[in-house]
Design a protein around this motif. Structure first.
Motif, PDB file in Angstrom:
ATOM      1  N   GLU A  29     -15.877  15.402 -37.142  1.00 30.69           N
ATOM      2  CA  GLU A  29     -16.022  16.500 -36.361  1.00 30.69           C
ATOM      3  C   GLU A  29     -17.492  17.099 -36.278  1.00 30.69           C
ATOM      4  OE1 GLU A  29     -13.106  17.491 -39.894  1.00 30.69           O
ATOM      5  OE2 GLU A  29     -13.434  15.727 -38.240  1.00 30.69           O
ATOM      6  N   ARG A  30     -17.976  16.991 -37.442  1.00 28.51           N
ATOM      7  CA  ARG A  30     -19.555  17.454 -37.637  1.00 28.51           C
ATOM      8  C   ARG A  30     -20.576  16.787 -36.720  1.00 28.51           C
ATOM      9  NH1 ARG A  30     -19.801  22.186 -39.405  1.00 28.51           N
ATOM     10  NH2 ARG A  30     -22.023  21.674 -40.331  1.00 28.51           N
ATOM     11  N   VAL A  31     -20.110  15.458 -36.120  1.00 26.41           N
ATOM     12  CA  VAL A  31     -21.123  14.946 -35.421  1.00 26.41           C
ATOM     13  C   VAL A  31     -20.321  14.758 -33.693  1.00 26.41           C
ATOM     14  CG1 VAL A  31     -21.970  13.708 -36.949  1.00 26.41           C
ATOM     15  CG2 VAL A  31     -20.199  12.523 -35.952  1.00 26.41           C
ATOM     16  N   ALA A  32     -19.349  15.121 -33.846  1.00 23.02           N
ATOM     17  CA  ALA A  32     -18.526  15.182 -32.416  1.00 23.02           C
ATOM     18  C   ALA A  32     -19.386  15.552 -31.180  1.00 23.02           C
ATOM     19  CB  ALA A  32     -17.298  15.837 -32.666  1.00 23.02           C
ATOM     20  N   LYS A  33     -20.153  16.524 -31.198  1.00 24.86           N
ATOM     21  CA  LYS A  33     -20.997  16.925 -29.969  1.00 24.86           C
ATOM     22  C   LYS A  33     -22.227  16.219 -29.907  1.00 24.86           C
ATOM     23  CE  LYS A  33     -18.969  21.602 -30.172  1.00 24.86           C
ATOM     24  NZ  LYS A  33     -19.529  23.130 -30.299  1.00 24.86           N
ATOM     25  N   ILE A  34     -22.478  15.269 -30.799  1.00 19.09           N
ATOM     26  CA  ILE A  34     -23.632  14.625 -30.572  1.00 19.09           C
ATOM     27  C   ILE A  34     -23.591  13.220 -29.542  1.00 19.09           C
ATOM     28  CG2 ILE A  34     -25.332  12.699 -31.668  1.00 19.09           C
ATOM     29  CD1 ILE A  34     -24.761  14.261 -34.215  1.00 19.09           C
ATOM     30  N   GLU A  35     -24.251  13.241 -28.594  1.00 17.03           N
ATOM     31  CA  GLU A  35     -24.278  12.218 -27.622  1.00 17.03           C
ATOM     32  C   GLU A  35     -23.750  10.974 -28.010  1.00 17.03           C
ATOM     33  OE1 GLU A  35     -28.520  13.378 -27.267  1.00 17.03           O
ATOM     34  OE2 GLU A  35     -26.475  14.304 -27.968  1.00 17.03           O
ATOM     35  N   GLU A  36     -23.030  10.235 -27.195  1.00 19.71           N
ATOM     36  CA  GLU A  36     -22.638   8.780 -27.891  1.00 19.71           C
ATOM     37  C   GLU A  36     -23.742   7.665 -28.072  1.00 19.71           C
ATOM     38  OE1 GLU A  36     -19.926   6.133 -29.294  1.00 19.71           O
ATOM     39  OE2 GLU A  36     -19.501   8.235 -28.682  1.00 19.71           O
ATOM     40  N   PHE A  68     -28.353  19.446 -34.989  1.00 14.28           N
ATOM     41  CA  PHE A  68     -29.187  19.946 -33.774  1.00 14.28           C
ATOM     42  C   PHE A  68     -28.755  21.333 -33.313  1.00 14.28           C
ATOM     43  CE2 PHE A  68     -29.336  15.190 -33.675  1.00 14.28           C
ATOM     44  CZ  PHE A  68     -30.518  14.992 -33.595  1.00 14.28           C
ATOM     45  N   ARG A  69     -28.691  22.150 -34.553  1.00 18.35           N
ATOM     46  CA  ARG A  69     -28.555  23.473 -34.183  1.00 18.35           C
ATOM     47  C   ARG A  69     -29.704  24.036 -33.847  1.00 18.35           C
ATOM     48  NH1 ARG A  69     -27.419  28.079 -38.944  1.00 18.35           N
ATOM     49  NH2 ARG A  69     -26.713  29.862 -37.577  1.00 18.35           N
ATOM     50  N   GLU A  70     -29.593  25.086 -32.681  1.00 20.91           N
ATOM     51  CA  GLU A  70     -30.756  25.735 -31.948  1.00 20.91           C
ATOM     52  C   GLU A  70     -31.522  24.316 -31.193  1.00 20.91           C
ATOM     53  OE1 GLU A  70     -32.706  29.129 -33.447  1.00 20.91           O
ATOM     54  OE2 GLU A  70     -30.972  29.412 -35.185  1.00 20.91           O
ATOM     55  N   SER A  71     -30.943  23.670 -30.571  1.00 25.81           N
ATOM     56  CA  SER A  71     -31.248  22.353 -29.862  1.00 25.81           C
ATOM     57  C   SER A  71     -32.617  22.513 -29.127  1.00 25.81           C
ATOM     58  CB  SER A  71     -30.293  21.695 -29.188  1.00 25.81           C
ATOM     59  OG  SER A  71     -30.059  22.727 -28.041  1.00 25.81           O
ATOM     60  N   HIS A  72     -33.153  23.685 -28.868  1.00 23.91           N
ATOM     61  CA  HIS A  72     -34.273  23.897 -28.099  1.00 23.91           C
ATOM     62  C   HIS A  72     -35.508  23.354 -29.025  1.00 23.91           C
ATOM     63  CE1 HIS A  72     -33.955  27.625 -29.861  1.00 23.91           C
ATOM     64  NE2 HIS A  72     -35.287  27.706 -29.921  1.00 23.91           N
ATOM     65  N   HIS A  73     -35.325  23.602 -30.176  1.00 24.12           N
ATOM     66  CA  HIS A  73     -36.394  23.066 -31.188  1.00 24.12           C
ATOM     67  C   HIS A  73     -36.821  21.666 -31.205  1.00 24.12           C
ATOM     68  CE1 HIS A  73     -36.085  27.256 -33.658  1.00 24.12           C
ATOM     69  NE2 HIS A  73     -36.818  27.530 -32.385  1.00 24.12           N
ATOM     70  N   PHE A  74     -35.921  20.745 -31.025  1.00 24.70           N
ATOM     71  CA  PHE A  74     -36.045  19.429 -31.328  1.00 24.70           C
ATOM     72  C   PHE A  74     -36.984  18.642 -30.126  1.00 24.70           C
ATOM     73  CE2 PHE A  74     -32.524  20.845 -33.807  1.00 24.70           C
ATOM     74  CZ  PHE A  74     -32.983  20.376 -35.192  1.00 24.70           C
ATOM     75  N   PRO A  84     -32.064  18.663 -41.803  1.00 26.59           N
ATOM     76  CA  PRO A  84     -33.225  17.722 -42.055  1.00 26.59           C
ATOM     77  C   PRO A  84     -32.717  16.187 -41.545  1.00 26.59           C
ATOM     78  CG  PRO A  84     -31.853  18.143 -44.101  1.00 26.59           C
ATOM     79  CD  PRO A  84     -31.486  19.377 -43.028  1.00 26.59           C
ATOM     80  N   TYR A  85     -31.688  15.892 -41.507  1.00 22.55           N
ATOM     81  CA  TYR A  85     -31.192  14.701 -41.023  1.00 22.55           C
ATOM     82  C   TYR A  85     -31.522  14.788 -39.329  1.00 22.55           C
ATOM     83  CZ  TYR A  85     -29.209  13.210 -45.208  1.00 22.55           C
ATOM     84  OH  TYR A  85     -28.892  12.331 -46.499  1.00 22.55           O
ATOM     85  N   SER A  86     -31.279  15.760 -38.707  1.00 27.81           N
ATOM     86  CA  SER A  86     -31.477  16.162 -37.267  1.00 27.81           C
ATOM     87  C   SER A  86     -33.074  15.978 -37.235  1.00 27.81           C
ATOM     88  CB  SER A  86     -31.289  17.435 -36.840  1.00 27.81           C
ATOM     89  OG  SER A  86     -29.934  17.628 -36.991  1.00 27.81           O
ATOM     90  N   ILE A  87     -34.025  16.387 -38.130  1.00 26.34           N
ATOM     91  CA  ILE A  87     -35.437  16.235 -37.804  1.00 26.34           C
ATOM     92  C   ILE A  87     -35.682  14.752 -38.022  1.00 26.34           C
ATOM     93  CG2 ILE A  87     -37.527  16.775 -39.056  1.00 26.34           C
ATOM     94  CD1 ILE A  87     -36.306  19.667 -39.882  1.00 26.34           C
TER      95      ILE A  87
END
Length: 284
Positions: free
Chosen positions: A168-175, A93-99, A126-129
């Motif tokens: 750590e790659r997903v640590a910032k994703i909401e629970e 979800f980098r540059e999260s405003h796009h999603f 692609p997995y964020s998409i």
């Protein structure tokens, strides 16, 4: 009056001689092969990364290594050469405003929905998409949805296909999203997560060079993510790639660009719709 002597300058001794002519050849070769424009400030990066290839191959100097590549366009070493000089910076979800924009857009599109991510790197984008599609579409629509993910670097594609990441790659994703779309590793896999199969199954990966004379793509897409890719290309190369995107987008399709990329003055085929989001105008 007290003066302080200047600190002596120290030069790191290099294992290989790296001349101006060697650097110029590398810049020309990677531009011709992959469209990447390397600035003068990339000299140390180029030396560091390609020196590893020289050690692996037992080469004594850069000149003989580059001679080998130029003698044979189909030499398997070209793959390692390109991989070495490719920069892969990505995140979920980098540059999260796009999603949210993507979510709202695909909700209004007829089935089947398809998205091309043309710089897949290690798979986070692609997995964020795919996660966004899964959160937005009905189960029936999702069954027909797909994400086509490509990259020129075969090493990162191999990692992407595994769908496994350090925690750590997903640590910032909401629970809640983390629980829904990822599996936590146990035992030997502790500290890692895997993208759930039903999400990973939406994505198919393939190697693709955006500078290749032909792209093996038959389908049309609702959206193309080409983020933080064009910054490595010169303006004429950017214009050619944008032109090739047009027939691959469905009417009204969107192009998502990186935060530092501006296509307004490069192509008349796209109209800025939002923050680094462009609508394809198509052609009469």
């Amino acid at each position: 009056m007290t003066t302080t002597a200047a600190a002596p300058a120290f030069q790191v001794e290099r294992q290989f001689d790296f001349r101006d002519t060697d650097f110029s050849r590398v810049r020309r070769m990677i531009h011709e092969r992959a469209g990447i424009s390397l600035g003068e400030h990339k000299r140390e990066m180029v030396y560091s990364r390609l020196a590893r290839r020289l050690r692996v191959l037992g080469r004594a100097d850069f000149a003989s290594y580059l001679d080998q590549l130029e003698r044979e366009a189909g030499d398997p070493e070209w793959e390692d050469f390109v991989n070495a000089l490719t920069t892969n910076l990505t995140a979920f979800f980098r540059e999260s405003h796009h999603f949210p924009i993507l979510s709202k857009f695909v909700a209004s599109r007829p089935d089947p929905v398809s998205v091309w991510c043309c710089a897949a790197s290690t798979g986070e984008e692609p997995y964020s998409i795919a996660i966004t599609l899964a959160e937005t579409l009905s189960s029936r629509s999702l069954a027909n949805a797909s994400v086509f993910a490509t990259d020129i670097d075969t090493n990162v594609l191999q990692k992407a296909r595994s769908a496994v990441y350090p925690y750590e790659r997903v640590a910032k994703i909401e629970e809640a999203r983390l629980r829904r779309f990822f599996l936590k590793g146990k035992g030997p896999a502790a500290g890692q997560v895997r993208v759930r199969p039903e999400v990973a199954g939406l994505v198919r990966f393939d190697m693709l060079n955006l500078l290749a004379p032909a792209w093996p793509i038959q389908e049309k897409f609702d959206a193309i993510f080409c983020r933080n890719v064009m910054i490595y290309f010169d303006k004429p190369t950017q214009a050619r790639i944008l032109e090739r995107f047009v027939p691959l987008l469905k009417p009204g399709g969107l192009l998502f660009a990186g935060h530092s990329e501006n296509f307004t003055y490069i192509s008349r085929d796209f109209r800025l719709r939002g923050q680094t989001v462009y609508e394809c105008l198509g052609r009469p």
